[in-house]
Design a protein around this motif. Structure first.
Motif, short mmCIF file in Angstrom:
data_model
loop_
_atom_site.label_atom_id
_atom_site.label_comp_id
_atom_site.label_asym_id
_atom_site.label_seq_id
_atom_site.Cartn_x
_atom_site.Cartn_y
_atom_site.Cartn_z
N LYS A 16 0.81 -1.21 0.00
CA LYS A 16 0.00 0.00 0.00
C LYS A 16 0.86 1.27 0.00
O LYS A 16 0.40 2.35 -0.37
CB LYS A 16 -0.92 0.03 1.21
N ILE A 17 2.11 1.14 0.46
CA ILE A 17 2.97 2.34 0.57
C ILE A 17 3.17 3.01 -0.79
O ILE A 17 2.87 4.21 -0.95
CB ILE A 17 4.31 1.98 1.23
N PRO A 18 3.66 2.32 -1.84
CA PRO A 18 3.82 3.00 -3.14
C PRO A 18 2.49 3.40 -3.77
O PRO A 18 2.40 4.44 -4.45
CB PRO A 18 4.56 1.98 -4.00
N VAL A 19 1.44 2.60 -3.52
CA VAL A 19 0.14 2.92 -4.12
C VAL A 19 -0.44 4.20 -3.53
O VAL A 19 -0.84 5.13 -4.25
CB VAL A 19 -0.85 1.73 -3.92
N PHE A 44 4.48 12.16 3.74
CA PHE A 44 5.48 12.02 4.81
C PHE A 44 5.11 10.88 5.76
O PHE A 44 5.97 10.07 6.15
CB PHE A 44 5.57 13.35 5.56
N TYR A 45 3.84 10.79 6.12
CA TYR A 45 3.41 9.76 7.07
C TYR A 45 3.50 8.35 6.47
O TYR A 45 3.97 7.41 7.13
CB TYR A 45 1.98 10.05 7.51
N TYR A 46 3.09 8.18 5.23
CA TYR A 46 3.05 6.84 4.63
C TYR A 46 4.40 6.37 4.14
O TYR A 46 4.62 5.15 4.03
CB TYR A 46 2.05 6.81 3.46
N THR A 47 5.29 7.27 3.81
CA THR A 47 6.58 6.86 3.23
C THR A 47 7.74 7.05 4.18
O THR A 47 8.77 6.38 4.03
CB THR A 47 6.87 7.64 1.95
N GLY A 48 7.65 7.99 5.13
CA GLY A 48 8.77 8.31 6.00
C GLY A 48 9.79 9.20 5.31
O GLY A 48 10.85 9.50 5.87
N LEU A 49 9.48 9.64 4.06
CA LEU A 49 10.37 10.53 3.33
C LEU A 49 10.37 11.91 3.97
O LEU A 49 9.34 12.39 4.44
CB LEU A 49 9.93 10.63 1.87
N SER A 50 11.53 12.57 3.99
CA SER A 50 11.63 13.89 4.61
C SER A 50 10.59 14.84 4.01
O SER A 50 10.42 14.93 2.78
CB SER A 50 13.03 14.46 4.41
N TYR A 51 9.93 15.57 4.89
CA TYR A 51 8.89 16.48 4.43
C TYR A 51 9.47 17.65 3.64
O TYR A 51 8.77 18.30 2.86
CB TYR A 51 8.10 17.02 5.65
N THR A 52 10.77 17.89 3.80
CA THR A 52 11.42 19.01 3.10
C THR A 52 11.33 18.85 1.59
O THR A 52 11.26 19.84 0.85
CB THR A 52 12.89 19.12 3.53
N VAL A 53 11.31 17.61 1.12
CA VAL A 53 11.19 17.37 -0.33
C VAL A 53 9.89 17.97 -0.85
O VAL A 53 9.86 18.64 -1.89
CB VAL A 53 11.26 15.86 -0.62
N MET A 54 8.79 17.72 -0.11
CA MET A 54 7.51 18.28 -0.52
C MET A 54 7.47 19.80 -0.31
O MET A 54 6.84 20.53 -1.07
CB MET A 54 6.38 17.63 0.28
#
Length: 450
Positions: free
Chosen positions: A67-70, A108-118
């Motif tokens: 579900k993460i990539p979707v 950010f919540y579903y992927t754990g990717l840094s919010y700074t990217v967004m």
């Protein structure tokens, strides 16, 4: 040339800015895909090895791995849709900004990717909107605060994103290091694209300001030229009005002079003849007085007509040649002089101004011959030669050694000048007037003559 070059540069800068914005969107898409696929693969590996409990307790991963990539893909597509919308006012932008913040927080919540990217992508969208910088700064500060809160784990008690560092422990340390390094490099590239975007956006806005300033300068110059042209036009209009008034006064005076002068000359000459005939031939005197009466009445009619329309009454009712024959007949009857009229060309298809000029030249010449020359025979010849209508009027009067251009000759000259004609006169043997007028009616005369 300079304005075209400025516009070309502005269009080039605008094109680069738009391309960089699209590049940021595409690059962030690649980052999210890479990040989520690596994370989902690691989570799937833990599950295959029977370490699902480790995912839940150590990695705080309670989401099904596929579900993460979707979900991240769906959220990012929604973000791209919002980015494509251009806002025209403050309300639209603030609504759009909060939706973008919430979608970014979801990624950010579903992927754990840094919010700074967004944040970089949302910032790029904010600064490109055409609102004043005061509001933009408020939005930038708000977005920065959200970034600090999420990346600083201030809300970790309420929001627990996926712990990517723990999940990537599934890989060997060297592989995990490579993945982490790749993500860091991607982040740096994203920052570099953002910096380029901001540089070109600033250049675009500077170029636009320069263009506006140039347009303002050109507009100021154009306004000055327009004001000067308006002033010149007003002066020229005043001159035209003054000239028109002068021409109208001269024309009116000329018409009155021609009309009254001819009528009064005929009356005076006729009365002189009546005085001479009164004792010798009373019946002839009565006939002469009747002719004088007709001339006087016609003079009154002409004066009224001149005042009304400045055009001889005879020309209103008759054709040009008939009007000439009428005035010649009336003059001979009222004065007793002989007028020989010879016209070898049809007097047709003339304009009103040309007819007026021909009629007045004949009238004034006959009047002058009687009044000043004391003539008793007048010869009038009208013919066509080399594209000109020639009028020759000769009398057997006393003539004059030196001709002074009086009111009548002056007005003849004015009438002919308006028609590009010419006037000649000679007072050595009687008095001779020759007028020449360019013919304007084409070949119709030749056809009628043939």
């Amino acid at each position: 040339m300079e304005e075209k070059s400025t516009n070309k540069n502005q269009y080039e800068i605008t094109g680069v800015t738009a391309q960089l914005f699209y590049l940021m969107q595409l690059f962030n898409c690649l980052v999210i895909m890479f990040f989520t696929l690596v994370t989902a693969h690691a989570m799937h590996g833990f599950i295959l090895e029977g370490n699902a409990f480790h995912l839940i307790t150590k990695c705080h991963a309670t989401i099904v791995y596929w579900k993460i990539p979707v979900v991240a893909g769906i959220l990012y597509i929604s973000l791209l849709f919002l980015l494509s919308i251009e806002c025209t006012n403050h309300i639209e932008l603030i609504v759009k900004l909060w939706l973008e913040i919430m979608i970014g927080a979801g990624i950010f919540y579903y992927t754990g990717l840094s919010y700074t990217v967004m944040v970089l992508l949302i910032l790029a969208d904010i600064v490109r909107n055409r609102i004043d910088w005061g509001k933009k700064i408020v939005y930038i500060v708000l977005l920065s605060c959200v970034d600090l809160v999420l990346n600083g784990n201030v809300l970790s008690r309420y929001i627990s994103p996926v712990s990517v560092s723990q999940i990537w422990n599934y890989y060997r340390s060297d592989v995990a290091a490579v993945f982490s390094g790749a993500v860091n490099i991607m982040f740096l590239i994203d920052v570099f694209i953002f910096i380029l975007y901001m540089v070109f956006l600033i250049l675009e806005q500077m170029s636009e300001k320069e263009r506006i300033a140039a347009l303002y300068r050109e507009l100021s110059i154009a306004n000055e030229k327009l004001a000067e042209a308006n002033k010149q036009l007003e002066e020229y209009t005043e001159e035209l009005v003054s000239a028109a008034e002068t021409r109208e006064r001269n024309r009116f005076a000329q018409e009155i002079h021609d009309t009254l002068g001819h009528a009064l000359t005929g009356i005076v000459t006729g009365i002189e003849a009546c005085i001479m005939l009164m004792d010798i031939a009373p019946d002839a005197t009565k006939d002469q007085l009747k002719a004088i009466e007709e001339v006087a009445r016609q003079g009154i009619t002409d004066v009224r007509q001149s005042v009304k329309a400045l055009r001889p009454d005879a020309l209103e009712r008759l054709k040009l040649e008939d009007a000439l024959l009428k005035i010649i007949d009336e003059t001979m009857r009222s004065t007793g002089i002989t007028i020989n009229y010879n016209c070898t060309t049809p007097l047709l298809d003339f304009s009103q101004y040309e007819e007026d000029a021909i009629y007045r030249i004949v009238q004034e010449s006959v009047t002058n011959a009687i009044r000043h020359g004391k003539a008793d025979v007048i010869d009038i010849d009208i013919g066509r030669e080399d594209g000109f209508l020639n009028i020759k009027i000769k009398d057997n009067g006393i003539g004059c050694g030196k001709v002074y251009k009086g009111f009548g000759l002056h007005h003849m000259q004015e009438r002919l000048s308006l028609l590009n004609g010419s006037l000649k006169y000679d007072g050595s043997h009687g008095f001779t007037i020759e007028a020449s007028i360019p013919i304007r009616w084409g070949n119709s005369v030749e056809e009628k003559e043939d």
